[in-house]
Scaffold this motif. Structure first.
Motif, PDB file in Angstrom:
ATOM      1  N   GLY A 273       4.543   7.627 -16.572  1.00 50.55           N
ATOM      2  CA  GLY A 273       3.625   6.570 -17.010  1.00 50.55           C
ATOM      3  C   GLY A 273       4.313   5.234 -17.207  1.00 50.55           C
ATOM      4  N   ILE A 274       5.481   5.221 -17.820  1.00 49.71           N
ATOM      5  CA  ILE A 274       6.148   3.941 -18.074  1.00 49.71           C
ATOM      6  C   ILE A 274       6.569   3.274 -16.752  1.00 49.71           C
ATOM      7  N   THR A 275       6.898   4.095 -15.753  1.00 51.28           N
ATOM      8  CA  THR A 275       7.214   3.518 -14.443  1.00 51.28           C
ATOM      9  C   THR A 275       5.962   2.937 -13.789  1.00 51.28           C
ATOM     10  N   MET A 276       4.853   3.651 -13.925  1.00 48.96           N
ATOM     11  CA  MET A 276       3.611   3.169 -13.306  1.00 48.96           C
ATOM     12  C   MET A 276       3.120   1.877 -13.947  1.00 48.96           C
ATOM     13  N   LEU A 277       3.507   1.623 -15.207  1.00 54.06           N
ATOM     14  CA  LEU A 277       3.130   0.358 -15.835  1.00 54.06           C
ATOM     15  C   LEU A 277       3.777  -0.838 -15.140  1.00 54.06           C
ATOM     16  N   GLY A 278       4.863  -0.589 -14.394  1.00 52.57           N
ATOM     17  CA  GLY A 278       5.451  -1.652 -13.590  1.00 52.57           C
ATOM     18  C   GLY A 278       4.940  -1.666 -12.163  1.00 52.57           C
ATOM     19  N   VAL A 279       4.615  -0.469 -11.650  1.00 55.97           N
ATOM     20  CA  VAL A 279       4.196  -0.367 -10.253  1.00 55.97           C
ATOM     21  C   VAL A 279       2.758  -0.843 -10.065  1.00 55.97           C
ATOM     22  N   LEU A 280       1.850  -0.424 -10.942  1.00 59.03           N
ATOM     23  CA  LEU A 280       0.428  -0.731 -10.749  1.00 59.03           C
ATOM     24  C   LEU A 280       0.139  -2.233 -10.755  1.00 59.03           C
ATOM     25  N   PRO A 281       0.645  -3.020 -11.724  1.00 61.35           N
ATOM     26  CA  PRO A 281       0.380  -4.472 -11.662  1.00 61.35           C
ATOM     27  C   PRO A 281       0.911  -5.111 -10.385  1.00 61.35           C
ATOM     28  N   PHE A 282       2.068  -4.632  -9.917  1.00 60.81           N
ATOM     29  CA  PHE A 282       2.647  -5.151  -8.675  1.00 60.81           C
ATOM     30  C   PHE A 282       1.711  -4.901  -7.499  1.00 60.81           C
ATOM     31  N   VAL A 283       1.210  -3.674  -7.386  1.00 65.80           N
ATOM     32  CA  VAL A 283       0.360  -3.309  -6.245  1.00 65.80           C
ATOM     33  C   VAL A 283      -0.979  -4.061  -6.300  1.00 65.80           C
TER      34      VAL A 283
ATOM     35  N   PHE B 176       7.509   1.635  -3.170  1.00 71.66           N
ATOM     36  CA  PHE B 176       7.000   2.698  -4.040  1.00 71.66           C
ATOM     37  C   PHE B 176       7.779   3.997  -3.821  1.00 71.66           C
ATOM     38  N   PHE B 177       8.056   4.334  -2.558  1.00 67.99           N
ATOM     39  CA  PHE B 177       8.763   5.578  -2.262  1.00 67.99           C
ATOM     40  C   PHE B 177      10.225   5.546  -2.710  1.00 67.99           C
ATOM     41  N   LEU B 178      10.836   4.363  -2.684  1.00 65.96           N
ATOM     42  CA  LEU B 178      12.293   4.264  -2.898  1.00 65.96           C
ATOM     43  C   LEU B 178      12.671   3.696  -4.264  1.00 65.96           C
ATOM     44  N   CYS B 179      11.680   3.443  -5.131  1.00 61.01           N
ATOM     45  CA  CYS B 179      11.993   2.758  -6.390  1.00 61.01           C
ATOM     46  C   CYS B 179      12.587   3.679  -7.445  1.00 61.01           C
ATOM     47  N   GLY B 180      12.579   4.993  -7.184  1.00 58.77           N
ATOM     48  CA  GLY B 180      13.109   5.934  -8.170  1.00 58.77           C
ATOM     49  C   GLY B 180      12.043   6.705  -8.905  1.00 58.77           C
TER      50      GLY B 180
END
Length: 262
Positions: free
Chosen positions: A70-80, A190-194
């Motif tokens: 979840g904490i990672t998605m908080l950075g990914v979702l706004p970006f996308v 998204f695939f390579l961000c960890g």
């Protein structure tokens, strides 16, 4: 159609920049569906993620999978989300002819993109605050660091999405083409961000690729917040890298912005 590439005499850059920012914010306010997508989609997706992992068992003492992902998605979702909306909105300006008309005024390309970037970044700030608020206070997301640091990183990630969306729109001729840049620019990051596999466990050449992708540094910064109670130097370094990528993308977007639709 021809247009001058130089700014007419007597420019007022700050006034042009502010006028552009206000115009875009007014356009956003008049489009409730876009506002709803910007503000609510990341929060709704975080809620969906919570229920996906709600009954997932973990070893005693281990963090919940929702906390780690979840904490990672908080950075990914706004970006996308901001990449997609910005690329389409900018392309809509070009297709409608608004962009060409603006370029006949004292407005420079940098004024235009900076105004767009600022307006969408304001929206991104509200988006990040809502998504983090829902995740931490309604869904009980756990992190060692402060939620306000997560909000800060999420905002910078969203600004990165805005900048890359503006840059991608310069190479598209239609809104559909703007969307087609998403699997090229967004999905590899998204695939390579960890998120799926720790970057250190990737094959060497893929890890090298991930090292030059900005979302990798955003995820690293969020993981620093997740693991440490205080602010770390690595977190600031990673956040500065993401901000630097955003600034470079905005500059490239201004340099490649076309004044004609065709």
């Amino acid at each position: 159609m021809t247009a001058t590439l130089s700014r007419p005499a007597g420019p007022k850059p700050l006034r042009c920049y502010i006028a552009t920012t206000v115009r875009i914010l007014r356009q956003l306010r008049a489009d409730p569906r876009t506002v709803a997508m910007i503000l609510l989609v990341p929060a709704l997706l975080m809620t969906l993620l919570y229920f996906v992992y709600k009954n997932y068992s973990v070893m005693p003492g281990a963090p919940r999978l929702f906390d780690r992902v979840g904490i990672t998605m908080l950075g990914v979702l706004p970006f996308v989300v901001m990449f997609l909306i910005t690329a389409i909105a900018m392309q809509r300006e070009r297709v409608s002819g608004t962009l060409e008309r603006l370029m006949t005024t004292p407005l420079s390309k940098l004024d235009l993109l900076a105004g767009y970037g600022t307006a969408f970044s304001i929206a991104a700030g509200a988006q990040a605050a809502i998504a983090c608020g829902v995740a931490f206070w309604l869904l009980d997301l756990q992190a060692a660091g402060s939620p306000f640091l997560v909000v800060l990183i999420a905002v910078v990630d969203a600004v990165l999405g805005v900048s890359l969306g503006l840059l991608a729109s310069a190479f598209a001729r239609t809104e559909f083409q703007a969307v087609q840049f998403m699997p090229v620019i967004v999905l590899p990051q998204f695939f390579l961000c960890g998120l799926l596999v720790p970057r250190g466990q990737l094959p060497g050449w893929l890890e090298a690729v991930s090292n030059v992708l900005p979302l990798s540094y955003a995820v690293d910064a969020l993981q620093q917040v997740s693991a440490h109670t205080g602010v770390t130097g690595l977190m600031w370094r990673d956040l500065a890298v993401v901000a630097g990528f955003a600034a470079v993308a905005l500059g490239l977007g201004a340099a490649t912005l076309r004044r004609r639709t065709a």
